[in-house]
Design an enzyme around this catalytic site. Structure first.
Site, mmCIF file in Angstrom:
data_model
loop_
_atom_site.group_PDB
_atom_site.id
_atom_site.type_symbol
_atom_site.label_atom_id
_atom_site.label_comp_id
_atom_site.label_asym_id
_atom_site.label_seq_id
_atom_site.Cartn_x
_atom_site.Cartn_y
_atom_site.Cartn_z
ATOM 1 N N ASP A 183 0.101 52.127 43.672
ATOM 2 C CA ASP A 183 0.902 51.404 42.688
ATOM 3 C C ASP A 183 1.230 49.992 43.144
ATOM 4 O O ASP A 183 1.281 49.066 42.330
ATOM 5 C CB ASP A 183 2.191 52.168 42.390
ATOM 6 C CG ASP A 183 2.940 51.586 41.203
ATOM 7 O OD1 ASP A 183 2.290 51.350 40.159
ATOM 8 O OD2 ASP A 183 4.150 51.352 41.309
ATOM 9 N N ASP A 184 1.442 49.786 44.444
ATOM 10 C CA ASP A 184 1.763 48.453 44.940
ATOM 11 C C ASP A 184 0.589 47.502 44.762
ATOM 12 O O ASP A 184 0.782 46.312 44.507
ATOM 13 C CB ASP A 184 2.149 48.522 46.421
ATOM 14 C CG ASP A 184 3.297 49.478 46.658
ATOM 15 O OD1 ASP A 184 4.391 49.225 46.142
ATOM 16 O OD2 ASP A 184 3.088 50.497 47.333
ATOM 17 N N TYR B 236 16.408 53.337 39.997
ATOM 18 C CA TYR B 236 15.289 52.688 40.683
ATOM 19 C C TYR B 236 15.724 51.281 41.073
ATOM 20 O O TYR B 236 16.878 51.053 41.398
ATOM 21 C CB TYR B 236 14.008 52.728 39.844
ATOM 22 C CG TYR B 236 12.806 52.612 40.743
ATOM 23 C CD1 TYR B 236 12.539 53.592 41.693
ATOM 24 C CD2 TYR B 236 11.986 51.497 40.708
ATOM 25 C CE1 TYR B 236 11.488 53.471 42.576
ATOM 26 C CE2 TYR B 236 10.926 51.363 41.588
ATOM 27 C CZ TYR B 236 10.676 52.355 42.526
ATOM 28 O OH TYR B 236 9.643 52.228 43.401
ATOM 29 N N ASN C 50 11.040 42.854 45.390
ATOM 30 C CA ASN C 50 12.160 43.766 45.185
ATOM 31 C C ASN C 50 12.795 44.109 46.528
ATOM 32 O O ASN C 50 12.129 44.062 47.561
ATOM 33 C CB ASN C 50 11.663 45.061 44.525
ATOM 34 C CG ASN C 50 11.365 44.876 43.066
ATOM 35 O OD1 ASN C 50 12.171 44.317 42.332
ATOM 36 N ND2 ASN C 50 10.203 45.347 42.630
ATOM 37 N N GLU D 181 2.369 55.031 47.514
ATOM 38 C CA GLU D 181 3.506 54.142 47.249
ATOM 39 C C GLU D 181 4.108 53.627 48.563
ATOM 40 O O GLU D 181 4.417 54.402 49.471
ATOM 41 C CB GLU D 181 4.576 54.913 46.466
ATOM 42 C CG GLU D 181 5.729 54.075 45.990
ATOM 43 C CD GLU D 181 5.364 53.156 44.851
ATOM 44 O OE1 GLU D 181 5.970 52.078 44.761
ATOM 45 O OE2 GLU D 181 4.476 53.512 44.059
ATOM 46 N N ASP D 182 4.259 52.306 48.656
ATOM 47 C CA ASP D 182 4.989 51.655 49.742
ATOM 48 C C ASP D 182 4.444 51.983 51.134
ATOM 49 O O ASP D 182 5.200 52.283 52.069
ATOM 50 C CB ASP D 182 6.486 51.986 49.647
ATOM 51 C CG ASP D 182 7.158 51.169 48.552
ATOM 52 O OD1 ASP D 182 6.475 50.348 47.920
ATOM 53 O OD2 ASP D 182 8.364 51.357 48.330
ATOM 54 N N ARG E 51 6.805 50.621 54.450
ATOM 55 C CA ARG E 51 7.060 49.321 53.817
ATOM 56 C C ARG E 51 7.769 49.554 52.495
ATOM 57 O O ARG E 51 7.175 49.476 51.419
ATOM 58 C CB ARG E 51 5.745 48.572 53.602
ATOM 59 C CG ARG E 51 5.907 47.093 53.347
ATOM 60 C CD ARG E 51 5.143 46.642 52.122
ATOM 61 N NE ARG E 51 5.564 47.375 50.925
ATOM 62 C CZ ARG E 51 5.237 47.033 49.686
ATOM 63 N NH1 ARG E 51 4.472 45.997 49.470
ATOM 64 N NH2 ARG E 51 5.647 47.736 48.647
ATOM 65 N N LYS F 104 10.371 57.243 41.457
ATOM 66 C CA LYS F 104 9.147 57.066 40.672
ATOM 67 C C LYS F 104 8.816 58.326 39.867
ATOM 68 O O LYS F 104 8.367 58.244 38.716
ATOM 69 C CB LYS F 104 7.979 56.706 41.597
ATOM 70 C CG LYS F 104 7.989 55.253 42.070
ATOM 71 C CD LYS F 104 7.544 54.308 40.969
ATOM 72 C CE LYS F 104 7.617 52.851 41.381
ATOM 73 N NZ LYS F 104 6.456 52.354 42.124
#
Length: 633
Positions: free
Chosen positions: A354-355, A189, A493, A331-332, A242, A260
């Site tokens: 999650d973000d 990850y 990140n 996610e993202d 993203r 993940k």
């Protein structure tokens, strides 16, 4: 006693339905059998021979809710009352090999033990001649894995090696990851997954996960049946727009759901067969990908607007039918879509972003832990964010809830939280703000970042910009002048996008900073010999435990209170030894222990708030611990 899984019970029920249809057609000559439910029950017991029938099963079948997949619905009822499938995760039973040839076994990642198959097993399963003569322990196999891993010259080569291992020997991969997580998690990850996503199409070896494209519209439920596992509990989905701080990577973003999903297993023991990575491939606006002849995604500009929403709607609806117990983790996604999708589904299905929410719980947990170093109560804090996207405002939203639980009004709580974006301090009257920024647009003069620090005098500075170097020496020295122990989080990140490095934070604050980052940094030794171990505020501290608690309690929603409980629990797991070293997160090698504690807190909140569909067990900890996948063989 071994109990059959939901899919096995469901299969037996479907066989019963077929057999009973033939019975009615032939033996009863078309007359409907009023005792069909008892007939089904007897058939299932005879077919499985492993469970006691629930005393009310016949009545339950007769009054079962109308469902397109009635067999799975009934199977869940049986499974919940008599030996959950969840409690079979201690390993693969020898009976699981019975329907495979030896060659198929060693090419099945879930079953393969490679050279660890014993002589007796090799004879029993038809493996003779297919493996080298010597039998090795799993411990010896791990030693070989580590030797080969450490021989690689770059992290991306190590990533490729580990993904290949996952594809051929699943349990060896997970045991190695779990027992060496501090070394290996950064390879599977962040930060390495960022490089893996950028080059995903070029390093592609083996299909993993599930892809949905606009051409699948109208058929998503049908194609979900192509996935081999019928009992999915956790889904991680991205549209790749993203990815970390790297922007639009299109279908290359599949590396994120894959990573993940692996961390759900390594971090919280959710069986890999219950995890499904999904790439919503709706095109890309990244011209370099569209021009790349090796790019594997849809080579069109991104789908947007109503047709995009309709595709996501169809996917979510299909999941409710195919996997009604599944948790969906978004996610993202780009900030506008991230908020739109979360607001669209959060009160309808079991899901979270999650973000927005996972990052918030991790950051809040870190701030709670930091107060034990600074001595300043949470209720007294002023907090500033550099960056005003979904991650930053998600943190602020949860922090607002935390302030309210401390007895502070919502209006006052929001007044403690300030934002600076690319155009300066977020203030009322600006016309360039998005809806999620408006609650934090205060009546003040619009000034630049450094001036905002001087005006607000924050105790905590949190970066979520995706821009390396955003925390300049001037900014950190200003924070150090304003606070004896400034708290600074550089959360972006991967490492290349961090607002500052750990070394810079400690050096420019004269060693007084309480620092955390989104990606790992090594220990820092100062000129006076002091060694600090910066904490990593990685979402892996929260999302696996959220998933375990939600799935284990069969929650039907994820509430803000669950994230507050996760944050408090995470902070409680930070030891005095951690704090003495400057770390405000627990040791990563305790991740399964930490995830279990978070799962207990989340499940307790689910039961207490009426969101759980299971009957509350006597011991939540024992119940959840018994479900955790163990890769040892």
């Amino acid at each position: 006693m071994n109990h059959p899984s939901v899919p096995k019970i469901a299969a037996a029920l479907k066989q019963a339905a077929h057999a009973h249809h033939e019975y009615e057609k032939n033996a009863l000559e078309g007359v409907s059998d009023p005792n069909w439910a008892a007939w089904y029950c007897a058939y299932v017991l005879g077919a499985l021979g492993e469970i006691a029938a629930p005393s009310n099963l016949t009545d339950w079948l007769q009054n079962a809710p109308d469902s397109d997949d009635w067999a799975s619905t009934a199977a869940v009822h049986i499974h919940d009352r008599f030996g959950d499938d969840d409690h079979q995760h201690r390993g693969v039973d020898d009976d699981d090999y019975a329907h495979f040839t030896g060659f198929e076994i060693i090419h099945n990642a879930a079953l393969n033990r490679s050279t660890a198959f014993s002589t007796a097993q090799r004879e029993r399963f038809g493996l003779q001649g297919l493996l080298p003569a010597r039998t090795c322990s799993q411990e010896m196999q791990i030693e070989r894995v580590l030797e080969n891993l450490r021989r690689k010259k770059s992290d991306i080569e190590r990533y490729i090696f580990l993904i290949a291992l996952q594809g051929r020997n699943e349990r060896l991969f997970y045991r190695t990851l779990i027992e060496h997580i501090e070394e290996i998690m950064p390879l599977v990850y962040t930060p390495t997954v960022g490089e893996a996503c950028k080059t995903f199409a070029h390093i592609f070896r083996q299909p993993r996960g599930f892809y949905i494209t606009p051409s699948d519209k109208g058929n998503i439920r049908q194609i979900l049946d192509n996935w081999p596992e019928p009992d999915v509990r956790v889904i991680v989905i991205t549209d790749g727009e993203r990815i970390l701080g790297l922007g639009d990577l299109g279908s290359n973003g599949m590396g994120i759901p894959i990573g993940k999903a692996a961390l759900y297993t390594a971090g919280a023991g959710i069986d890999p067969k219950h995890c499904l990575p999904v790439q919503l491939d709706v095109g890309t606006n990244n011209q370099s990908l569209l021009d790349d002849p090796l790019y594997l995604g849809v080579k069109k500009k991104r789908l947007t607007g109503e047709v995009y929403c309709e595709l996501v709607d169809e996917f979510v609806d299909a999941v409710q039918d195919a996997y009604p117990e599944a948790l969906i983790q978004f996610e993202d996604f780009l900030t506008p879509n991230a908020y739109a999708l979360l607001n669209r589904y959060r009160d309808e299905v079991l899901c979270f972003n999650d973000d927005i929410q996972g990052t918030a719980a991790v950051a809040l947990g870190g701030v709670h832990a930091a107060t034990r170093i600074t001595g300043r109560k949470y209720s007294d804090l002023r907090i500033m964010f550099l960056g005003a996207g979904s991650a930053a405002t998600g943190i602020a939203d949860l922090m607002t809830e935390a302030f309210v639980t401390e007895g502070i009004s919502e209006a006052e709580a929001r007044g403690r939280l300030w934002f600076v974006d690319v155009n300066g301090l977020v203030v009322a009257g600006r016309t360039d703000l998005m809806e999620h920024n408006l609650p934090y647009a205060h009546d003040a003069k619009q000034v630049d970042f450094i001036e905002a620090l001087e005006k607000v005098k924050p105790h905590v500075l949190i970066g979520a910009t995706g821009h390396a170097g955003a925390f300049t020496e001037e900014a950190i020295r200003t924070m150090a002048r304003l606070n004896s122990r400034p708290v600074i989080f550089a959360l972006s990140n991967p490492t290349s996008k961090a607002e500052c490095t750990a070394e810079q934070a400690y050096k420019w604050s004269d060693g007084r900073v309480v620092f955390a980052s989104g990606s790992p940094f090594p220990p820092i030794e100062l000129d006076d010999g002091t060694i600090w171990r910066p904490g990593q505020g990685n979402n892996v501290y929260v999302f696996p435990g959220i998933g375990l608690g939600a799935v284990g309690s069969r929650a039907n929603r994820i509430s803000d209170q669950m994230f507050l409980a996760a944050a408090r629990t995470l902070a409680d797991q930070v030891s005095e030894e951690n704090l003495a070293e400057g770390a405000i997160y627990p040791d990563l090698n305790r991740i399964r222990e930490v995830s279990l504690e978070i799962a207990v807190a989340v499940a307790a909140e689910a039961y207490d708030s009426g969101l759980a569909k299971r009957t509350r067990p006597g011991s939540l900890r024992e119940d959840l611990a018994a479900t955790m996948y163990d890769p040892v063989y």
